[in-house]
Design an enzyme around this catalytic site. Structure first.
Site, PDB file in Angstrom:
ATOM      1  N   ALA A  93     -37.555   1.904  18.128  1.00  0.00           N
ATOM      2  CA  ALA A  93     -36.860   3.002  18.984  1.00  0.00           C
ATOM      3  C   ALA A  93     -37.666   3.680  19.742  1.00  0.00           C
ATOM      4  O   ALA A  93     -37.194   4.117  21.034  1.00  0.00           O
ATOM      5  CB  ALA A  93     -35.858   3.846  17.976  1.00  0.00           C
ATOM      6  N   GLY A 131     -20.592  -3.514  30.253  1.00  0.00           N
ATOM      7  CA  GLY A 131     -21.290  -3.265  31.435  1.00  0.00           C
ATOM      8  C   GLY A 131     -21.702  -4.804  31.856  1.00  0.00           C
ATOM      9  O   GLY A 131     -22.578  -5.144  31.057  1.00  0.00           O
ATOM     10  N   THR A 181     -28.167   0.466  17.812  1.00  0.00           N
ATOM     11  CA  THR A 181     -28.367   0.041  16.653  1.00  0.00           C
ATOM     12  C   THR A 181     -29.185   1.076  15.855  1.00  0.00           C
ATOM     13  O   THR A 181     -28.869   1.391  14.588  1.00  0.00           O
ATOM     14  CB  THR A 181     -29.453  -1.327  16.775  1.00  0.00           C
ATOM     15  OG1 THR A 181     -28.754  -2.215  17.455  1.00  0.00           O
ATOM     16  CG2 THR A 181     -29.854  -1.831  15.452  1.00  0.00           C
ATOM     17  N   LYS A 219     -33.126   4.434   6.632  1.00  0.00           N
ATOM     18  CA  LYS A 219     -33.795   5.465   6.237  1.00  0.00           C
ATOM     19  C   LYS A 219     -33.124   6.031   5.100  1.00  0.00           C
ATOM     20  O   LYS A 219     -33.594   6.826   4.272  1.00  0.00           O
ATOM     21  CB  LYS A 219     -34.515   6.122   7.051  1.00  0.00           C
ATOM     22  CG  LYS A 219     -35.890   5.633   7.745  1.00  0.00           C
ATOM     23  CD  LYS A 219     -35.811   4.147   7.682  1.00  0.00           C
ATOM     24  CE  LYS A 219     -36.228   3.428   8.914  1.00  0.00           C
ATOM     25  NZ  LYS A 219     -35.965   2.034   9.008  1.00  0.00           N
ATOM     26  N   ASP A 259     -34.842  -3.385  23.428  1.00  0.00           N
ATOM     27  CA  ASP A 259     -35.201  -4.544  22.514  1.00  0.00           C
ATOM     28  C   ASP A 259     -34.805  -5.970  23.607  1.00  0.00           C
ATOM     29  O   ASP A 259     -35.101  -6.986  23.014  1.00  0.00           O
ATOM     30  CB  ASP A 259     -34.188  -4.470  21.178  1.00  0.00           C
ATOM     31  CG  ASP A 259     -34.517  -3.527  20.304  1.00  0.00           C
ATOM     32  OD1 ASP A 259     -35.610  -3.065  20.243  1.00  0.00           O
ATOM     33  OD2 ASP A 259     -33.829  -3.825  19.175  1.00  0.00           O
ATOM     34  N   HIS A 271     -55.962  21.899   3.322  1.00  0.00           N
ATOM     35  CA  HIS A 271     -56.278  21.475   1.638  1.00  0.00           C
ATOM     36  C   HIS A 271     -55.175  22.304   0.720  1.00  0.00           C
ATOM     37  O   HIS A 271     -55.161  23.342   0.938  1.00  0.00           O
ATOM     38  CB  HIS A 271     -57.560  21.635   0.900  1.00  0.00           C
ATOM     39  CG  HIS A 271     -57.786  21.234   0.091  1.00  0.00           C
ATOM     40  ND1 HIS A 271     -58.106  20.108  -0.854  1.00  0.00           N
ATOM     41  CD2 HIS A 271     -57.833  22.389  -1.427  1.00  0.00           C
ATOM     42  CE1 HIS A 271     -57.993  20.131  -1.938  1.00  0.00           C
ATOM     43  NE2 HIS A 271     -58.195  21.387  -2.275  1.00  0.00           N
ATOM     44  N   GLY A 301     -40.164 -11.325   5.517  1.00  0.00           N
ATOM     45  CA  GLY A 301     -40.671 -10.283   4.711  1.00  0.00           C
ATOM     46  C   GLY A 301     -41.582  -9.315   5.936  1.00  0.00           C
ATOM     47  O   GLY A 301     -42.491  -8.903   5.704  1.00  0.00           O
ATOM     48  N   GLY A 302     -40.721  -9.276   6.937  1.00  0.00           N
ATOM     49  CA  GLY A 302     -40.997  -8.157   8.072  1.00  0.00           C
ATOM     50  C   GLY A 302     -40.591  -6.629   7.601  1.00  0.00           C
ATOM     51  O   GLY A 302     -40.426  -6.363   6.530  1.00  0.00           O
ATOM     52  N   ARG A 356     -35.028  -9.831  15.019  1.00  0.00           N
ATOM     53  CA  ARG A 356     -33.754  -9.594  16.088  1.00  0.00           C
ATOM     54  C   ARG A 356     -34.058 -10.401  17.550  1.00  0.00           C
ATOM     55  O   ARG A 356     -35.078 -10.541  17.908  1.00  0.00           O
ATOM     56  CB  ARG A 356     -33.755  -8.098  16.191  1.00  0.00           C
ATOM     57  CG  ARG A 356     -33.354  -7.158  14.864  1.00  0.00           C
ATOM     58  CD  ARG A 356     -33.225  -5.733  15.433  1.00  0.00           C
ATOM     59  NE  ARG A 356     -31.981  -5.370  16.104  1.00  0.00           N
ATOM     60  CZ  ARG A 356     -30.885  -5.481  15.554  1.00  0.00           C
ATOM     61  NH1 ARG A 356     -30.436  -5.363  14.237  1.00  0.00           N
ATOM     62  NH2 ARG A 356     -29.768  -4.982  16.348  1.00  0.00           N
TER      63      ARG A 356
HETATM   64  P1  NAD Z   1     -39.857  -9.084  11.972  1.00  0.00           P
HETATM   65  O1  NAD Z   1     -40.210  -9.954  12.960  1.00  0.00           O
HETATM   66  O2  NAD Z   1     -40.881  -7.908  11.936  1.00  0.00           O
HETATM   67  O3  NAD Z   1     -39.909  -9.949  10.721  1.00  0.00           O
HETATM   68  C1  NAD Z   1     -39.212 -10.969  10.248  1.00  0.00           C
HETATM   69  C2  NAD Z   1     -40.182 -11.920   9.330  1.00  0.00           C
HETATM   70  O4  NAD Z   1     -39.268 -13.123   9.021  1.00  0.00           O
HETATM   71  C3  NAD Z   1     -41.391 -12.156   9.999  1.00  0.00           C
HETATM   72  O5  NAD Z   1     -42.403 -12.086   8.676  1.00  0.00           O
HETATM   73  C4  NAD Z   1     -41.138 -13.834  10.069  1.00  0.00           C
HETATM   74  O6  NAD Z   1     -42.302 -14.703   9.604  1.00  0.00           O
HETATM   75  C5  NAD Z   1     -40.242 -14.170   8.660  1.00  0.00           C
HETATM   76  N1  NAD Z   1     -39.356 -15.336   9.080  1.00  0.00           N
HETATM   77  C6  NAD Z   1     -38.730 -15.848  10.190  1.00  0.00           C
HETATM   78  N2  NAD Z   1     -37.876 -16.998   9.973  1.00  0.00           N
HETATM   79  C7  NAD Z   1     -38.096 -17.018   8.453  1.00  0.00           C
HETATM   80  C8  NAD Z   1     -37.453 -18.044   7.695  1.00  0.00           C
HETATM   81  N3  NAD Z   1     -36.762 -18.884   8.290  1.00  0.00           N
HETATM   82  N4  NAD Z   1     -37.880 -17.957   6.434  1.00  0.00           N
HETATM   83  C9  NAD Z   1     -38.555 -16.920   5.965  1.00  0.00           C
HETATM   84  N5  NAD Z   1     -39.079 -16.058   6.773  1.00  0.00           N
HETATM   85  C10 NAD Z   1     -38.958 -16.108   7.984  1.00  0.00           C
HETATM   86  O7  NAD Z   1     -38.358  -8.749  12.076  1.00  0.00           O
HETATM   87  P2  NAD Z   1     -37.406  -7.735  11.016  1.00  0.00           P
HETATM   88  O8  NAD Z   1     -38.045  -7.107   9.917  1.00  0.00           O
HETATM   89  O9  NAD Z   1     -36.160  -8.460  10.991  1.00  0.00           O
HETATM   90  O10 NAD Z   1     -37.183  -6.654  12.113  1.00  0.00           O
HETATM   91  C11 NAD Z   1     -36.609  -6.691  13.426  1.00  0.00           C
HETATM   92  C12 NAD Z   1     -37.154  -5.930  14.563  1.00  0.00           C
HETATM   93  O11 NAD Z   1     -36.729  -4.614  14.334  1.00  0.00           O
HETATM   94  C13 NAD Z   1     -38.702  -5.871  14.612  1.00  0.00           C
HETATM   95  O12 NAD Z   1     -39.235  -6.008  15.562  1.00  0.00           O
HETATM   96  C14 NAD Z   1     -39.025  -4.816  13.673  1.00  0.00           C
HETATM   97  O13 NAD Z   1     -40.281  -4.206  14.280  1.00  0.00           O
HETATM   98  C15 NAD Z   1     -38.165  -3.612  14.136  1.00  0.00           C
HETATM   99  N6  NAD Z   1     -37.784  -2.820  12.948  1.00  0.00           N
HETATM  100  C16 NAD Z   1     -38.728  -2.029  12.754  1.00  0.00           C
HETATM  101  C17 NAD Z   1     -38.645  -1.233  11.503  1.00  0.00           C
HETATM  102  C18 NAD Z   1     -39.549  -0.205  11.482  1.00  0.00           C
HETATM  103  O14 NAD Z   1     -40.745  -0.242  12.146  1.00  0.00           O
HETATM  104  N7  NAD Z   1     -39.695   0.527  10.346  1.00  0.00           N
HETATM  105  C19 NAD Z   1     -37.626  -1.366  10.759  1.00  0.00           C
HETATM  106  C20 NAD Z   1     -36.584  -2.080  11.210  1.00  0.00           C
HETATM  107  C21 NAD Z   1     -37.002  -3.088  12.048  1.00  0.00           C
END
Ligand code: NAD
Length: 479
Positions: A329, A127, A54, A64, A321, A458, A194-195, A281
């Site tokens: 990662a 696998g 992934t 990115k 994961d 600096h 909004g994650g 996920r």
């Molecule tokens: P996440 O769990 O970080 O965020 C998902 C968000 O969706 C949460 O805030 C949750 O409250 C919200 N949510 C869930 N169900 C909902 C609904 N029905 N309606 C509205 N909001 C809802 O997951 P993600 O952002 O999808 O990322 C998945 C995984 O991948 C995470 O573990 C994340 O840490 C990882 N990831 C990390 C990065 C990074 O660190 N830069 C980038 C991408 C993904």
């Protein structure tokens, strides 16, 4: 079970016997393979798609890369302030998709070369671990083969979660998988969740001219982040006309000719061209285990492990994961290394999940390690906190990116002064590249006094970390 020779395959005489058999070639799996091979282990890595997983193909790297296109457009849009006369005549989305693919292809080639160079046997196919712990490979270019290992690592990863009422159709509703290769960007989008993923995509699309609304069920976006960091991101999003709605559920959507209408739980609706589902996920274990392996899969679908990623079945580990640890990662890499060290009998320390680095690449970027102020207080700490803003930092002003802050949370000593650094939380320009010294401070359990004397170059953005720490000694330079 612990191999004593570098190549027990020779001892057993079987061509299909390895020290370590890994199912899944993402960061956890290929990390374990590379590290294991570097330690002299004979390793087989089974992957049904392309090594890199992934992260490389539909995650970190492509996301990115697209965010960099967004940043480039932003820079050009602000070029006039630097006296550069530039005009944006449009964004060639297909060019950025091609560039993204070029980056992926180059990294894929590099990774394949590394695996080959270390003599890792890469098997193409699905696998499945059988009850006797042998691993069947099927359905791919490697044909139907069975391999055995002194140890097996399950690293099958995760897939985007979906929610009822929003079936992924690739047209109106997509997840990160599809969004990263959309033929063209929509004029408007609702991002559900909004994650990290939601905020990165919202940021990227907004910079490229999409009208974006983020719909988050919880009271705040980036729920794992310190409140000050989240508020800074929300303010910056608002400035860029990204609408953020928190505490809202969604119930479904009704497609029209060119748009779809999203129904919110509060009775309101939102008409958009695209819905991006970014609600987390889910661990992926389809077809991974035959009946009777003894490996436990939890109710949420994760493989159950102890703090050394051991499943409870001798010699069988799970990493990345597919287990209930941060889906990052670099956490996968750390778990891959841990497993190799464990099976070599090196008594490794478990991964300290509460202090791993987190980097979110929306604009402004977010980076943190250790406890937030709220989490520290909840954990029973009395804390001393210092916050400094990039608006007072020379390099940030030179870059034209003054929004953001560094926040350091330290444990309060009995005399009221700041002691051990518990957490460092950053938001602002290039903070993902500045987290390193904060990570070391938190994980080395340094005190404020240990690190305050360190000299910061600096003018740099990283001066702000030094300044924030120094302020916790009760004295400072600029803050
Ligand atoms: P996440 O769990 O970080 O965020 C998902 C968000 O969706 C949460 O805030 C949750 O409250 C919200 N949510 C869930 N169900 C909902 C609904 N029905 N309606 C509205 N909001 C809802 O997951 P993600 O952002 O999808 O990322 C998945 C995984 O991948 C995470 O573990 C994340 O840490 C990882 N990831 C990390 C990065 C990074 O660190 N830069 C980038 C991408 C993904």
């Amino acid at each position: 079970m612990v191999p004593t020779s570098a190549n027990p395959a020779a001892a057993t005489g079987g061509d299909d016997h390895y020290d370590l058999v890994i199912i899944g070639g993402g960061p956890a799996g290929y990390g374990a393979a590379l590290y294991g091979a570097a330690a002299g282990l004979h390793v087989a890595l089974i992957e049904k798609a392309k090594v890199g997983g992934t992260c490389l193909h539909v995650g970190c790297i492509p996301a990115k890369e697209l965010l960099e296109t967004a940043a480039m457009r932003r820079h050009v849009a602000s070029a006039a302030a630097f006296g550069i006369d530039a005009t944006i005549n449009g964004v060639s989305w297909s060019t950025t998709l091609d560039r993204k693919q070029t980056v992926i292809d180059q990294l894929y080639k590099g990774l394949s070369g590394l695996l080959k160079g270390r003599k890792v046997t890469v098997l193409d196919g699905h696998g499945t671990m059988a009850a006797d712990r042998s691993v069947r490979v099927s359905g791919g270019a490697s044909g139907d083969v069975t391999v055995t290992g002194d140890a097996v690592a399950l690293a099958s990863g995760s897939v985007p979660r979906t929610i009822p009422g929003f079936e992924v159709d690739g047209r109106f509703v997509v997840t990160s998988d599809e969004l990263l290769s959309l033929p063209e960007l929509p004029a408007s989008a609702a991002v559900i969740g909004g994650g990290a993923i939601g905020c990165e995509f919202a940021s990227m699309m907004a910079d490229l001219g999409v009208e974006v609304t983020v719909l988050e069920a919880l009271p705040k976006i980036l729920p794992g982040c310190d409140d000050d960091i989240t508020s800074t991101v929300v303010r910056a999003f608002k400035k860029r006309k990204i609408t953020v709605k928190t505490g809202v559920g969604v119930t479904g959507h009704t497609p029209g000719a060119s748009t779809t209408t999203v129904a919110l739980a509060d009775g309101s609706t939102l008409e958009v061209e695209l819905v991006v589902v970014a609600v987390g996920r889910a661990p992926y274990t389809d077809g991974l285990l035959d009946a009777g392996t003894g490996v436990t899969v939890t109710e949420r679908g994760h493989i159950a492990v102890d703090d050394r990623c051991r499943t409870g079945v001798a010699g069988v580990y799970a990493i990345g994961d597919v287990i209930a640890t941060p889906a990052l990662a670099h956490v996968g890499f750390a778990e891959g290394i841990l497993v190799v060290q464990d099976l070599l009998g090196e008594d490794p320390a478990p991964v300290d999940y509460g202090r791993v680095p987190w980097c979110i690449y929306c604009h402004p970027e977010v980076a943190f390690t250790g406890l937030s102020e709220q989490a520290a207080v909840e954990a029973g700490y009395e804390v001393v906190v210092s916050k400094h803003r990039y608006i007072g930092n020379g390099r940030a002003l030179i870059l034209g990116e003054p929004d953001g802050m560094v926040k350091v949370i330290a444990a309060k000593r009995p005399d009221g002064t700041a002691g051990q650094v518990l957490g460092v939380h950053m938001v602002g320009p290039w903070v993902t590249e500045q987290l390193g010294q904060a990570y070391l401070a938190v994980n080395w359990e340094a005190t404020v006094d240990d690190i305050a004397p360190f000299v910061q170059p600096h003018p740099t953005l990283s001066e702000l970390f030094g300044e924030t720490v120094m302020a916790l000694t009760g004295r400072g330079l600029h803050g």
